[in-house]
Design a protein around this motif. Sequence first.
Motif, PDB file in Angstrom:
ATOM      1  N   SER A 192      -1.092  -4.264  -3.024  1.00  0.00           N
ATOM      2  CA  SER A 192      -2.280  -3.677  -2.386  1.00  0.00           C
ATOM      3  C   SER A 192      -3.191  -3.034  -3.426  1.00  0.00           C
ATOM      4  N   ASP A 193      -2.615  -2.492  -4.501  1.00  0.00           N
ATOM      5  CA  ASP A 193      -3.458  -2.004  -5.611  1.00  0.00           C
ATOM      6  C   ASP A 193      -4.285  -3.148  -6.188  1.00  0.00           C
ATOM      7  N   ARG A 194      -3.675  -4.320  -6.277  1.00  0.00           N
ATOM      8  CA  ARG A 194      -4.411  -5.497  -6.791  1.00  0.00           C
ATOM      9  C   ARG A 194      -5.517  -5.889  -5.800  1.00  0.00           C
ATOM     10  N   LEU A 195      -5.191  -5.835  -4.488  1.00  0.00           N
ATOM     11  CA  LEU A 195      -6.227  -6.134  -3.483  1.00  0.00           C
ATOM     12  C   LEU A 195      -7.414  -5.190  -3.668  1.00  0.00           C
ATOM     13  N   GLU A 196      -7.095  -3.948  -3.963  1.00  0.00           N
ATOM     14  CA  GLU A 196      -8.156  -2.955  -4.131  1.00  0.00           C
ATOM     15  C   GLU A 196      -9.036  -3.311  -5.339  1.00  0.00           C
ATOM     16  N   GLU A 197      -8.414  -3.764  -6.429  1.00  0.00           N
ATOM     17  CA  GLU A 197      -9.197  -4.188  -7.600  1.00  0.00           C
ATOM     18  C   GLU A 197     -10.129  -5.342  -7.245  1.00  0.00           C
ATOM     19  N   ILE A 198      -9.593  -6.289  -6.472  1.00  0.00           N
ATOM     20  CA  ILE A 198     -10.422  -7.435  -6.075  1.00  0.00           C
ATOM     21  C   ILE A 198     -11.554  -6.965  -5.162  1.00  0.00           C
ATOM     22  N   ALA A 199     -11.189  -6.115  -4.201  1.00  0.00           N
ATOM     23  CA  ALA A 199     -12.200  -5.621  -3.238  1.00  0.00           C
ATOM     24  C   ALA A 199     -13.343  -4.932  -3.960  1.00  0.00           C
ATOM     25  N   LYS A 200     -13.010  -4.115  -4.958  1.00  0.00           N
ATOM     26  CA  LYS A 200     -14.043  -3.415  -5.740  1.00  0.00           C
ATOM     27  C   LYS A 200     -14.966  -4.410  -6.438  1.00  0.00           C
ATOM     28  N   THR A 201     -14.352  -5.467  -6.987  1.00  0.00           N
ATOM     29  CA  THR A 201     -15.120  -6.418  -7.788  1.00  0.00           C
ATOM     30  C   THR A 201     -16.141  -7.177  -6.931  1.00  0.00           C
ATOM     31  N   PHE A 202     -15.892  -7.285  -5.631  1.00  0.00           N
ATOM     32  CA  PHE A 202     -16.858  -7.953  -4.760  1.00  0.00           C
ATOM     33  C   PHE A 202     -18.211  -7.230  -4.734  1.00  0.00           C
ATOM     34  N   GLY A 203     -18.166  -5.905  -4.930  1.00  0.00           N
ATOM     35  CA  GLY A 203     -19.423  -5.158  -4.987  1.00  0.00           C
ATOM     36  C   GLY A 203     -20.130  -5.021  -3.650  1.00  0.00           C
ATOM     37  N   GLY A 204     -19.399  -4.981  -2.565  1.00  0.00           N
ATOM     38  CA  GLY A 204     -20.019  -4.746  -1.260  1.00  0.00           C
ATOM     39  C   GLY A 204     -20.407  -3.284  -1.092  1.00  0.00           C
ATOM     40  N   ARG A 205     -20.887  -2.981   0.109  1.00  0.00           N
ATOM     41  CA  ARG A 205     -21.284  -1.604   0.403  1.00  0.00           C
ATOM     42  C   ARG A 205     -20.067  -0.696   0.471  1.00  0.00           C
ATOM     43  N   GLN A 206     -18.974  -1.239   0.970  1.00  0.00           N
ATOM     44  CA  GLN A 206     -17.815  -0.411   1.294  1.00  0.00           C
ATOM     45  C   GLN A 206     -16.615  -1.334   1.412  1.00  0.00           C
ATOM     46  N   TYR A 207     -15.432  -0.834   1.085  1.00  0.00           N
ATOM     47  CA  TYR A 207     -14.241  -1.642   1.344  1.00  0.00           C
ATOM     48  C   TYR A 207     -13.135  -0.751   1.875  1.00  0.00           C
ATOM     49  N   VAL A 208     -12.157  -1.394   2.494  1.00  0.00           N
ATOM     50  CA  VAL A 208     -10.999  -0.653   2.983  1.00  0.00           C
ATOM     51  C   VAL A 208      -9.757  -1.517   2.756  1.00  0.00           C
ATOM     52  N   VAL A 209      -8.671  -0.881   2.329  1.00  0.00           N
ATOM     53  CA  VAL A 209      -7.391  -1.574   2.143  1.00  0.00           C
ATOM     54  C   VAL A 209      -6.386  -0.962   3.122  1.00  0.00           C
ATOM     55  N   ASN A 210      -5.787  -1.819   3.934  1.00  0.00           N
ATOM     56  CA  ASN A 210      -4.766  -1.358   4.884  1.00  0.00           C
ATOM     57  C   ASN A 210      -3.385  -1.664   4.315  1.00  0.00           C
ATOM     58  N   ARG A 211      -2.664  -0.614   3.991  1.00  0.00           N
ATOM     59  CA  ARG A 211      -1.369  -0.792   3.328  1.00  0.00           C
ATOM     60  C   ARG A 211      -0.225  -0.857   4.329  1.00  0.00           C
ATOM     61  N   ARG A 212       0.840  -1.524   3.922  1.00  0.00           N
ATOM     62  CA  ARG A 212       2.036  -1.631   4.741  1.00  0.00           C
ATOM     63  C   ARG A 212       2.826  -0.335   4.627  1.00  0.00           C
ATOM     64  N   LYS A 213       3.245   0.181   5.768  1.00  0.00           N
ATOM     65  CA  LYS A 213       4.035   1.417   5.764  1.00  0.00           C
ATOM     66  C   LYS A 213       5.410   1.160   6.371  1.00  0.00           C
ATOM     67  N   LYS A 214       6.324   2.023   6.043  1.00  0.00           N
ATOM     68  CA  LYS A 214       7.672   1.997   6.619  1.00  0.00           C
ATOM     69  C   LYS A 214       7.575   2.151   8.138  1.00  0.00           C
ATOM     70  N   GLY A 215       8.552   1.631   8.855  1.00  0.00           N
ATOM     71  CA  GLY A 215       8.541   1.764  10.308  1.00  0.00           C
ATOM     72  C   GLY A 215       7.906   0.551  10.953  1.00  0.00           C
ATOM     73  N   TRP A 216       8.607  -0.600  10.913  1.00  0.00           N
ATOM     74  CA  TRP A 216       8.072  -1.808  11.528  1.00  0.00           C
ATOM     75  C   TRP A 216       7.693  -1.516  12.982  1.00  0.00           C
ATOM     76  N   ASP A 217       6.451  -1.810  13.323  1.00  0.00           N
ATOM     77  CA  ASP A 217       5.908  -1.558  14.661  1.00  0.00           C
ATOM     78  C   ASP A 217       5.855  -2.886  15.411  1.00  0.00           C
ATOM     79  N   SER A 218       6.506  -2.955  16.555  1.00  0.00           N
ATOM     80  CA  SER A 218       6.588  -4.222  17.288  1.00  0.00           C
ATOM     81  C   SER A 218       5.319  -4.522  18.079  1.00  0.00           C
ATOM     82  N   VAL A 219       4.332  -3.619  18.070  1.00  0.00           N
ATOM     83  CA  VAL A 219       3.168  -3.804  18.947  1.00  0.00           C
ATOM     84  C   VAL A 219       2.038  -4.626  18.319  1.00  0.00           C
ATOM     85  N   PRO A 220       1.453  -4.207  17.202  1.00  0.00           N
ATOM     86  CA  PRO A 220       0.318  -4.999  16.692  1.00  0.00           C
ATOM     87  C   PRO A 220       0.791  -6.305  16.065  1.00  0.00           C
ATOM     88  N   TYR A 221       0.005  -7.361  16.256  1.00  0.00           N
ATOM     89  CA  TYR A 221       0.416  -8.650  15.703  1.00  0.00           C
ATOM     90  C   TYR A 221       0.497  -8.584  14.184  1.00  0.00           C
TER      91      TYR A 221
END
Lengths: 588, 250
Positions: free
Chosen positions: A481-510
């Motif tokens: 995800s740190d690498r995703l963030e580097e790529i996201a920055k390089t795109f040079g858009g207005r704004q970016y967001v990185v959603n990281r994987r957290k402990k606690g597998w959640d059975s609800v969201p796909y």
Amino acid sequence: MTTILPRKDVVIVGLGWTGAILAHELTEEGLDVVAIERGPWRDTATDFNIGYAQDELRYAIRKDLFLQPVVEAMTMRNNTSQTALPMRDYGSFLPGNGVGGAGVHWNGHTWRFWDTDFRIADHLSERYGIGKIAELQLQNWGVTAQEMESAFDRFEYLAGISGRAGNINGQIQEGGNPFEDPRARDYPLPPMQMTYAPTLFAEVTRSMGLHPFPTPSANLSQDYINPLGIAMGQCTMCGFCERFGCANYSKSSAQTTVLPVLMKKKNFEVRTDSEVLHVDLDASKTQARGVTYVDTSGEEFFQPADMVLLCAYGLHNVRLMMLSGIGRIYDPNTGEGTVGRNYCYQTNSGAQVFFDDKNFNPFIAAGALGQTLDDYNGDVLDHGPLDFVGGAGVNCIPTNGRPISTRPTPPGTPRWGAAWKQATVKAYKATLGFSSQGSSYPTRGNYLDLDPTYTDRFGRPLLRITFDFPDNDIRMSNWVSDRLEEIAKTFGGRQYVVNRRKKGWDSVPYQSTHNTGGAIMGDNPATSAVNKYLQSWDVPNVFVVGASAFAHNAGKNPTGTVGALAFHAADAIRQQYLRTPGQPLVTA
Amino acid sequence: METRCPKRPTRRQFLSSVAFTVLAGSAAPVLARSISGSLPWEVRSADPPVQVRPGGWLFFTPEEVTTMEAVVDRLVPADELSIGGKEAGCVVYLDRQLAGFYGVSSRLYTSGPFLPGLPTQGYQKPETPAERYRAGLAGIDAWTRDNKGGKRFSELSPDEQDAVLKDLEAGKISISEQLDAKSFFNLMLSNTMEGFFADPIYGGNKDMASWKMLGFPGARYDYRDHVTKHNQPYPLPPVSIAGSTEWITR
């Protein structure tokens, strides 16, 4: 009362990708084959009808083609200290139902797992020392990539995969994946034409020194006639792929690549809307006699057969083995028993870049139309200085602009009202998403067994999933995800967001319908349920085919490897097993 | 005058009447079939969607309609970007959904025991969406009567309605003993968005209002002529499964 039916040579449980491939291969051998399928018959013209296939509410939200929990649910918990409860609706993953199975509504990313996957325990301990993987239950699969090459090749040509080779017999090919294992020849079709987002992703990541390439796709770039003589059409990039059947005969599935030939054979029959309750074993519990199934009237039938092939979805294969007494159920306390062992999933994270001045036309899309880079996947990167093993494919594969579920907005946007609407309209066409699809490695505590409380409509225990993301995989995903963030920055858009994987597998969201393991292949009957040919160690006239055989899950979609394993098992049955039926192909 | 074809038999009705033995299941009878020797195909065996026609209410009471219309007009307010949720038909959509299989959770696993679950285990209560709407809408009106000078939700000003909805969303107010306000708000929100963005055949998204707002072309299904026209607007207006209102001469 159970009706006893005339004997068949082979009974196959489930008519999806693997069932259809095995049925075709074994009927070629002259065997009399019956497939028993829990769900309905499905074909393109009738069930993926071009007049209304593009119905997001019906297929993507109400999940019309999927297994319904009322038919079979599963229970889940994150660890053994919790009480598992039923997933009353499927969310995190969506098992298929009916002829074609999950191969009807997949996206079509078609990968080969690496040699370093098949020999993962040996490879990682040789490269980094055994201590590096001590917290994991990594095991070799019992095969090598070289042994699997022809099976991968046959699946890719059966399915008309569109892509560009990166390595043909050791020669690195410009524009392909330079990190793939050698393949004997190129894909049957060239890559798909790229939409704007993956084109931009390739430019940006290439400028960073990375190696993007067109994702190998089962959405066909051109018209195609496969080796069975079945014609398919060019993908129209309709944007209704995952969760939908394809109305264009453009997405590879049992329907579009095997069934038109298989169904004409006199020595093949499928019985639909018929659920197998269990495999019947003889008194010694070392030979299967056939299967017992129930049709929709509730009447029970016994189908005697010389061979039983479990070709249902991987999780269902595992449950059927447990309900039938094939092998011993895994116990996480002792580490003994093999059925239910090494259940794995997928460790994903994602990024979005919001632009002001771009129009990505997100609705022009296909399930596997995009770009991938493997620079951070598998063991491509040197894990010596890192505190984890494994990795992730980084994918820019925008699959749709269907507006009930695909409405990206920047963080902090209200979920309703005038401000929500303004932000939604602004971001709809101007947002680029990409993601990491991370490996999932086995641990002692992640496993499958039977639930002690909840039962299905026949009173049989539901499958119980005990799973959380292992610490190793969370560290891996964070690093990627740190690498995703580097790529996201390089795109040079207005704004970016990185959603990281957290402990606690959640059975609800796909998250992913890449559930693997539970009936894993291997070279040791103490730690695997099936041998390298997917033959049960305990009941040798039973073969268990599917992602249930994966000893771990890689940072890649499983279907390519599942299809290859089906051909691999078919070869073993045709060339070896039928000479000495009922005997193990590998001596324990 | 509108001419309608006689209702076609569904695949199941057709098959059961002609070619195959009906084997009655518990809830929804389906057919066990044996197929061999050819690809089976029968005329009129497809299962097209049934188009929702506005008019009358199948699930909601008149009071519930009034409250629900007020809610959807705040979740999706009318402004220069689109018509509001009420005019778009979101309540008609919801009414038909709640009167159908969705409302009674007939596809879901509804066997007990019902135990309190962890957030990772998803919804674990026995109440169906239909039951939640029945209790939830009454609960919202009861709460505003008690706390907003005897008025029903629909009688509040738009700003007051927004404030109530925000409190529901944040779980700050309690509307019913058994019903969690926050989870009921989330249910209303996701169902309203379904109605607003789904194909118009389901009763919401009148005249493809939300699709025009976003620039989503709907059911077109073939973009080969535009795939390499990067960063260029797609030129065609949306179509629904039922076609386009622009095809009709007014």
